[in-house]
Write an enzyme that holds these catalytic residues in place. Sequence first.
Site, PDB file in Angstrom:
ATOM      1  N   LYS A  87      35.760  84.407   0.521  1.00 16.67           N
ATOM      2  CA  LYS A  87      36.077  83.004   0.842  1.00 16.67           C
ATOM      3  C   LYS A  87      34.816  82.200   1.116  1.00 16.67           C
ATOM      4  CE  LYS A  87      38.080  81.499   4.989  1.00 16.67           C
ATOM      5  NZ  LYS A  87      39.221  81.548   5.912  1.00 16.67           N
ATOM      6  N   ASP A 123      46.177  87.863   8.328  1.00 16.81           N
ATOM      7  CA  ASP A 123      44.938  87.252   8.831  1.00 16.81           C
ATOM      8  C   ASP A 123      45.017  87.158  10.344  1.00 16.81           C
ATOM      9  OD1 ASP A 123      42.428  86.128   8.671  1.00 16.81           O
ATOM     10  OD2 ASP A 123      43.061  84.302   7.635  1.00 16.81           O
TER      11      ASP A 123
HETATM   12  C1  R5P Z   1      38.606  82.337   9.451  1.00 16.96           C
HETATM   13  O1  R5P Z   1      37.865  82.862   8.695  1.00 16.96           O
HETATM   14  C2  R5P Z   1      39.951  82.869   9.843  1.00 16.96           C
HETATM   15  O2  R5P Z   1      40.068  84.230   9.649  1.00 16.96           O
HETATM   16  C3  R5P Z   1      41.069  82.152   9.147  1.00 16.96           C
HETATM   17  O3  R5P Z   1      41.147  82.590   7.811  1.00 16.96           O
HETATM   18  C4  R5P Z   1      40.868  80.676   9.167  1.00 16.96           C
HETATM   19  O4  R5P Z   1      40.455  80.223  10.415  1.00 16.96           O
HETATM   20  C5  R5P Z   1      42.138  79.960   8.774  1.00 16.96           C
HETATM   21  O5  R5P Z   1      41.882  78.589   8.819  1.00 16.96           O
HETATM   22  P1  R5P Z   1      42.715  77.579   7.949  1.00 16.96           P
HETATM   23  O6  R5P Z   1      44.157  77.900   8.197  1.00 16.96           O
HETATM   24  O7  R5P Z   1      42.313  76.249   8.484  1.00 16.96           O
HETATM   25  O8  R5P Z   1      42.308  77.766   6.535  1.00 16.96           O
END
Ligand code: R5P
Length: 294
Positions: A189, A216
């Site tokens: 990512k 996640d």
């Molecule tokens: C960050 O790397 C975390 O693991 C989450 O993937 C992230 O914070 C998700 O954020 P959002 O929902 O704003 O994409």
Amino acid sequence: MSTILFGFGDSVAATRRLGRALNVPALEVEVHRFPDGECLVRIPSTARTVLFYRSLNDPDHKIIELLFAASAARDGGAERVILIAPYFCYMRQDMAFRSGEAVSQKVIGSLVASHFDGLITVDPHLHRVASLNEVVRGITAISVSAAPLLATLIDDRDAPVIVGPDGESRQWIEAIAAPLALETLVASKRRLGDRHVGLAIAGADRVKGRRAIVVDDMISSGRTLVEAARLLHDAGCLSVEAVVTHCLAGPHDLAWMAASGIASIASSDSVDGSTNRAELAPLICRALRENELA
Ligand code: R5P
């Protein structure tokens, strides 16, 4: 009384659940907000050990209320003041990405260390810093893994593929997929903005004709999840579900995620909301007892 647990207006139900698990009284901190925005905080009782329970999503006003409450507990004679913050805020800003930026993680870590004798949190977002003890120094700082709880939320019929949306999620997807003997995929990512991420999923074709479950630590804006879903649908998956520890998204973003191809979202009750499907209280209770914090 030797131990008392306090929650706040936003965490009453979860505080009561933890109080029952610990078999200690669970009360609510009284917070009055003045017309000018300042607050007055009162704890209606005290004990030798005082536990405060509050997830630190939407953190700025919550932190100041917590510091006042901790101070009131000490003024009332508490010998130990422990913070239980299932979601622990400001962990993502662990360095100055551009010169002049505050390193929020460091500031919050030292603030908590200087006002509490112990911290329990769940799946804190640690990236470049290896352990919670490096963030919150000099007190007992415990990081509880929600992986065993998230595993109970996985519907493993027909062997779905467990997908991690970034490198940091590998720890959770492996802990969850291995006991269930499920296949995993880990995306890479790049965050391009608050609501803009770029993802690549090597081997995404393995989801063709199968369910994909994205696991996640947190959903914030939902952009990561929706971008993962877009790639997984493009690769021919049957459906995309999500299982996360902390769901910070509000109703508007949740509706947008549902309309963007997310079949379901299941989270722990770290942050109170409609996605809550599993309770953290037993895990937190065990961590408190094992570390002699309650
Ligand atoms: C960050 O790397 C975390 O693991 C989450 O993937 C992230 O914070 C998700 O954020 P959002 O929902 O704003 O994409």
